[in-house]
Design an enzyme around this catalytic site. Structure first.
Site, short mmCIF file in Angstrom:
data_model
loop_
_atom_site.label_atom_id
_atom_site.label_comp_id
_atom_site.label_asym_id
_atom_site.label_seq_id
_atom_site.Cartn_x
_atom_site.Cartn_y
_atom_site.Cartn_z
NE ARG A 27 -3.58 0.14 2.64
CZ ARG A 27 -4.86 0.12 2.17
NH1 ARG A 27 -5.26 -0.82 1.39
NH2 ARG A 27 -5.51 1.39 1.96
CD1 TRP A 71 0.65 6.76 -2.65
CD2 TRP A 71 2.47 5.34 -2.83
NE1 TRP A 71 1.23 6.87 -3.90
CE2 TRP A 71 2.25 6.01 -4.22
CE3 TRP A 71 3.58 4.36 -2.75
CZ2 TRP A 71 2.88 5.79 -5.40
CZ3 TRP A 71 4.33 4.26 -4.16
CH2 TRP A 71 3.86 4.72 -5.19
CG ASN A 97 -5.19 5.05 3.90
OD1 ASN A 97 -4.36 5.73 2.98
ND2 ASN A 97 -5.77 4.34 3.65
N GLY A 98 -5.21 8.61 4.14
CA GLY A 98 -6.40 9.17 3.13
C GLY A 98 -5.87 10.67 3.06
CE LYS A 468 0.38 -2.24 -19.79
NZ LYS A 468 0.89 -0.96 -20.31
CD GLU A 471 4.15 -3.75 -20.48
OE1 GLU A 471 5.26 -3.64 -19.64
OE2 GLU A 471 3.43 -2.88 -20.37
CG HIS A 487 0.81 3.61 -46.41
ND1 HIS A 487 0.51 4.10 -47.70
CD2 HIS A 487 -0.17 4.38 -45.62
CE1 HIS A 487 -0.41 4.92 -47.98
NE2 HIS A 487 -0.88 5.22 -46.63
CE LYS A 586 4.82 -0.01 -11.97
NZ LYS A 586 3.68 -0.16 -13.00
C1 AGP Z 1 4.56 -0.17 -18.86
O1 AGP Z 1 3.75 -1.21 -18.59
C2 AGP Z 1 5.98 -0.40 -18.43
N1 AGP Z 1 5.89 -0.69 -17.25
C3 AGP Z 1 6.75 0.73 -19.11
O2 AGP Z 1 6.49 1.02 -20.51
C4 AGP Z 1 6.66 2.18 -18.55
O3 AGP Z 1 5.50 2.71 -18.75
C5 AGP Z 1 7.85 2.95 -18.83
O4 AGP Z 1 9.19 2.24 -18.28
C6 AGP Z 1 7.97 4.44 -18.06
O5 AGP Z 1 7.96 4.32 -16.77
P1 AGP Z 1 7.44 5.57 -15.99
O6 AGP Z 1 6.04 5.88 -16.34
O7 AGP Z 1 7.50 5.17 -14.45
O8 AGP Z 1 8.50 6.63 -16.30
#
Ligand code: AGP
Length: 591
Positions: A27, A71, A97-98, A468, A471, A487, A586
């Protein structure tokens, strides 16, 4: 979205609080803290993860305590902004939290009455309000204090020398864990499952008094008979709220994320780009990955509403330009706020005298330090590598930002505000249509190459749908402006290359139908994403995923959610490690 916990019982509270907090780090995890009460209060907090705090914190005594993992929304992650927050006497402490919407006016008033504030947080007004109203009855003081508070909260209040915890909630989750001669309070079930599987779900407006041997719940000032529930989930299941993957959970959080992000801005009218000193003759949007697709969508929306030229640039490409072309307003978009390419582009713009605004999801991130101005999305922590709810929150900010400065007539904007407010329920309708999407996913999962095609404002949606799918399902997918297929990509069309066609009820409708006929003529199966009630498309496409009717400018919202689900279920059919796909991170902190 933070995680809060409370414990009162016969055991030493410190290790129990830290154990519970560790289960709530999904969270929020940018800082944390605990407080224990015996005859006095001991508080220990810092901008570290729970595991680190457990290592560095001193022995703290007390059989009652509270804890928080953060967060950040107001005030960047730091020791002073971490929770718990105390009153002037240092005897009352609160974890929250809020978001307190009227914290600034409360803070001014309390400062005028002699209260001293040490943090930048909205939360700190709560212990000071309780101190203001405390006349020997902690529960009464909390009840009165909350009458002054506007916004969302789940709080736990602890006071030195008081053998009880006071907990209350409004628009933020809070549960009670029932133990044997001990009781627990927490934001969510995962926190307490190691200690008990007996819980009480609190409702909005509930104020609860918890001692080691009793639980009293007041609803609307009246004591109620609370209902106990038995939990059968594992901790991990509970962290995913019963969803199989964080990605599916985060897709289903989008109605709330849309509401939270809009409420965060539309209601408080927080200042945005101080346009005053930047003539809005042009705009540059730059980002990477999914955030770049939000930037590209932002370009379409801004050009339509602001009637100015807008560039959407890949940050990594922008960095390869020898010249930094001038633009009045530059907006970087980044969920994590740590993506190296985007940070480099922001620095380049600043070094060449440009004003840079950033839209980010992480308070205190590097991007928010570099930027002249930051707009935070309110998506909460996004655990799954594939960005979903953060993208949706970015779109909401871009819609709201461009509507705030739009050049179109007021009635059009008024209609759009109505449309914007309907989006959470429209997205919920897409989520409720999951079974239909699962059917298409079963079909799609057996292919290795897939095209996505869209036009106009749904071209970026085709790119996002393809990203999506790529990946998380490892299918080779390409997103295309539908008009571009002839094209070149037409050469790849055959029975083994299905095309996902995004058909919106706007000025691109007829051209999309033509493109679908051209694709079918070359043997490719077509899955169409179309508005409910569109009979023409039912005849043309091999299968149709319907989305609810919305204002055309908002069609990317419902279409994106449908494509997120399609990617998710296709990857599930293929048994892929959905939350943590191979070779990805991430946050990409290298160039
Ligand atoms: C998207 O699903 C990916 N995890 C990746 O393309 C991501 O959007 C990209 O690395 C940018 O990350 P950011 O928004 O944290 O800058």
């Amino acid at each position: 979205m933070c995680g809060i916990v409370g414990y009162i019982g016969e055991r030493q509270a410190k290790s129990i609080l830290l154990g519970c907090l560790a289960k709530l780090e999904y969270r929020g995890y940018d800082s944390c803290g605990i407080a224990l009460a015996s005859s006095n209060l001991e508080v220990y907090k810092d901008a570290v993860r729970v595991g680190e705090l457990a290592k560095v914190s001193p022995q703290l005594d007390g059989r009652a305590g509270v804890g928080h993992t953060r967060w950040a929304t107001h005030g960047e992650p730091s020791q002073v902004n971490a929770h718990p927050h105390c009153d002037c006497t240092g005897k009352i402490t609160v974890v929250h939290n809020g978001i307190i919407n009227n914290f600034q006016s409360l803070r001014q008033k309390l400062t005028g009455e002699g209260h001293k504030f040490v943090s930048e947080t909205d939360t700190e007004v709560i212990p000071h309000l309780i101190e203001k109203y405390y006349q020997g009855n902690l529960e009464k003081a909390v009840e009165t204090a909350l009458l002054d508070v506007e916004g969302s909260y789940a709080i736990i209040v602890l006071m030195a020398g008081e053998p009880r915890l006071i907990a209350a909630r409004k628009d933020s989750p809070l549960i009670i864990g029932i133990g044997d001669r001990e009781n627990f309070v927490a934001s969510d079930v995962p926190a307490i499952l190691d200690y008990t599987d007996r819980v009480i779900y609190l409702e909005d407006g509930d104020i609860t008094v918890i001692t080691k041997g009793s639980i009293r719940v007041n609803r609307g000032g009246v004591e109620i008979d609370w209902k106990e529930h038995k939990i059968s989930w594992s901790v991990e299941d509970a962290q995913k709220a019963g969803y199989e993957h964080f990605m599916l959970k985060e897709i289903h959080e989008q109605p709330k994320v849309i509401r939270d992000t809009l409420v965060g801005y539309v209601s408080t009218a927080e200042p945005v780009i101080d346009i005053a000193d930047a003539s809005l003759e042009g705009m540059l949007l730059l980002a990477c990955g999914t955030s770049y697709h939000a930037a590209l969508l932002g370009k379409y929306i801004a050009e339509e509403l602001l009637r100015i030229p807008v560039r959407a640039e890949l940050a990594s490409e922008f960095n390869s330009y020898s010249q930094t072309l001038t633009t009045p307003v530059s907006i970087a978009i980044t969920q994590s706020g740590e993506t190296a390419d985007t940070l480099k582009a922001m620095k380049r713009l600043k070094e060449t005298g440009h004003k840079v605004l950033v839209i980010t999801n992480v308070v205190g991130s590097t991007a928010s330090r570099i930027a002249n101005q930051t707009i935070y999305t309110r998506a909460g922590p996004e655990i799954s590598v594939a960005a979903t709810k953060s993208f949706m929150a970015q779109l909401m900010v871009l819609y709201w930002l461009t509507m705030s400065y739009s050049k179109v007539d007021a009635t059009r904007v008024a209609d759009m505000i109505v449309g914007l407010r309907q989006l959470p329920s429209k997205v919920q309708q897409v989520l409720d249509n999951e079974d239909r999407i699962l059917e298409c996913a079963r079909y799609l999962s057996r292919y290795e190459n897939v095209f996505f095609a869209g036009r106009g404002i749904n071209f970026p949606v085709a790119l996002e749908g393809a990203l999506k799918l790529k990946e998380i399902s490892y299918i080779h997918a390409e997103g295309y402006a539908a008009g571009e297929l002839k094209h070149g990509p037409f050469a790849l069309l055959c029975a083994d290359t299905p095309v996902i066609a995004i058909v919106a009820q706007d000025n691109t409708y007829k051209a999309m139908l033509t493109n679908i006929r051209e694709v079918k003529a070359r043997g490719s199966p077509v899955i169409a994403l179309a508005e409910e009630g569109d009979e023409a498309i039912e005849e043309l496409a091999d299968s149709v995923i319907t989305v609810p009717r919305v204002d055309a400018i908002f069609s990317p919202v419902v279409n994106t959610v449908a494509l997120q689900l399609l990617a998710y279920y296709t990857a599930k059919q293929r048994g892929c490690p959905i939350d943590f796909p191979r070779n990805l991170a991430k946050s990409v902190t290298v160039e």
